[in-house]
Scaffold this active site. Structure first.
Site, PDB file in Angstrom:
ATOM      1  CG  HIS A 217     -37.104  31.175 -18.786  1.00 35.00           C
ATOM      2  ND1 HIS A 217     -38.078  31.581 -17.925  1.00 35.00           N
ATOM      3  CD2 HIS A 217     -35.935  30.223 -18.138  1.00 35.00           C
ATOM      4  CE1 HIS A 217     -37.049  30.960 -16.464  1.00 35.00           C
ATOM      5  NE2 HIS A 217     -36.098  30.089 -16.896  1.00 35.00           N
ATOM      6  CB  CYS A 265     -42.607  34.305 -20.242  1.00 35.51           C
ATOM      7  SG  CYS A 265     -42.731  34.197 -18.489  1.00 35.51           S
TER       8      CYS A 265
END
Length: 391
Positions: A217, A265
């Protein structure tokens, strides 16, 4: 269409003029069939007209049917007489409309295994001062770092499908000749420690390049460690990669390409976080807090690094402040596309063209109402780098 070009190859080489070759090169450059480096290579590495014509036609033919169709259409427009003499009018090829962009990706047959380069192609590039040198000895000393965060302390952040990404990237890197150092489920501190250890790897002295792949992430400018929580900012600064592998701290990699791939991300814009395993795709954003653009001083980064960074190229999975998507069974779209493109084109294309092709695949994103665009970042390559698979 590629077969049709092969059929007329001899006559094309015999009759095409030097001026027409230049015009056709400009056309296929505008069409993104070749990049600047390939165009220059065709001109500079082939002194006489006939050799230049052969190289031009063979390059287009290797790009497939869509590229060949466009090339034939340019011949018809530029030199109708030559078009007729080649017998292309009899086939009615140029009159066929080019397929829409959405169909172009479907037309491309992606290789499931790495296509090896030829000895001739490698030898030609070794004499090109605009290409990073790759010796067979250096090829055997290649090393790569693969970090994948799959499970997190907070289970709701587990990255379903990331196991497939790790498997696919490891297989690809090994096929490209890299000794893969694989690490899984690291905290931010452990990622940093691993990067430092990698920068001191004795094999770096003899390698021609390195590849670093980090999948987790992320937020803008950072990669999240496995212990990340709302109240525990377990975050690794992406800038540290360039610090640890830069000229000052890693002189063994001086003047050698350093290829960075980050699947994470860079914000939360462009869609909500998808957490249900019943959803078609997931995304790699866990940040629910508003991140001010002022928190990352881009101007300072540039001034701080411009004199110390060289020979880097990075591909990040999305543009700043946006999410990137992952299929729960097949893994991240970025990794799927990288594997497809490198398997299919690494034997003839340099790393910048390979990354461009990956980006082009995202122009028609397969998931309705979702968009993702990978970004080349902090590219300081001064030459073209080829993987030369199978060397």
């Amino acid at each position: 269409m590629a077969d049709e070009l092969f059929r007329v190859r001899s006559k094309f080489v015999e009759k095409v003029s030097k001026d027409l070759i230049k015009q056709l090169l400009d056309n296929i450059l505008d069409d993104c069939i070749v990049n600047d480096g390939e165009r220059d290579s065709i001109i500079e590495e082939n002194v006489n007209r006939a050799d230049r014509a052969r190289c031009l036609l063979d390059t287009v033919k290797r790009k497939g049917d869509v590229a060949s169709r466009k090339f034939i259409a340019h011949i018809q427009r530029r030199d109708p007489t030559l078009y007729d003499e080649l017998g292309l009018a009899e086939q009615g090829l140029a009159e066929q409309p080019a397929p829409p962009a959405a169909e172009t990706q479907m037309d491309q047959e992606w290789s499931t295994t790495l296509i090896p380069t030829t000895e001739k192609f490698w030898m030609e590039k070794q004499n090109d001062k605009k290409v990073y040198p790759v010796s067979k000895t250096a090829f055997k000393n290649r090393v790569a770092l693969l970090i994948t965060n799959i499970t997190f302390t907070n289970e709701k952040y587990n990255r379903k499908g990331a196991e497939k990404d790790q498997e696919n990237m490891e297989k690809l890197l090994k096929a490209l000749g890299y000794d893969v150092l694989k690490r899984t489920n690291l905290t931010a501190k452990e990622i940093d420690t691993t990067m430092i250890e990698f920068s001191k790897n004795p094999k770096l002295r003899d390698t021609d390049s390195v590849v670093v792949v980090i999948m987790s992430h992320g937020k803008l400018g950072t990669i999240l460690g496995k212990d990340w929580k709302d109240d525990n900012p377990d975050e690794f600064s992406i800038n540290n990669i360039y610090e640890h592998l830069g000229s000052e701290k890693c002189p063994a990699l001086l003047n050698k390409p350093k290829i960075i791939i980050i699947q994470a991300c860079r914000g939360e814009a462009g869609g909500a976080v998808l957490v249900s395993v019943k959803q078609a795709v997931l995304c790699d954003d866990v940040n629910q807090l508003e991140l001010s653009a002022g928190e990352e001083n881009i101007e300072d980064d540039t001034l701080h690094c411009v004199h110390r960074e060289k020979d880097f190229i990075s591909l990040l999975s999305s543009t700043p402040d946006t999410v990137s998507y992952r299929h729960p069974d097949r893994g991240c779209f970025l990794i799927q596309y990288i594997v497809d493109v490198i398997n299919t084109f690494a034997h003839v294309d340099d790393i910048e063209e390979l990354f461009r092709t990956v980006m082009q695949r995202f122009e028609d994103f397969p998931v309705p109402n979702k968009r993702q665009m990978p970004t080349k970042d902090r590219c300081t390559l001064t030459k073209r780098f080829y993987f030369f698979p199978g060397l």
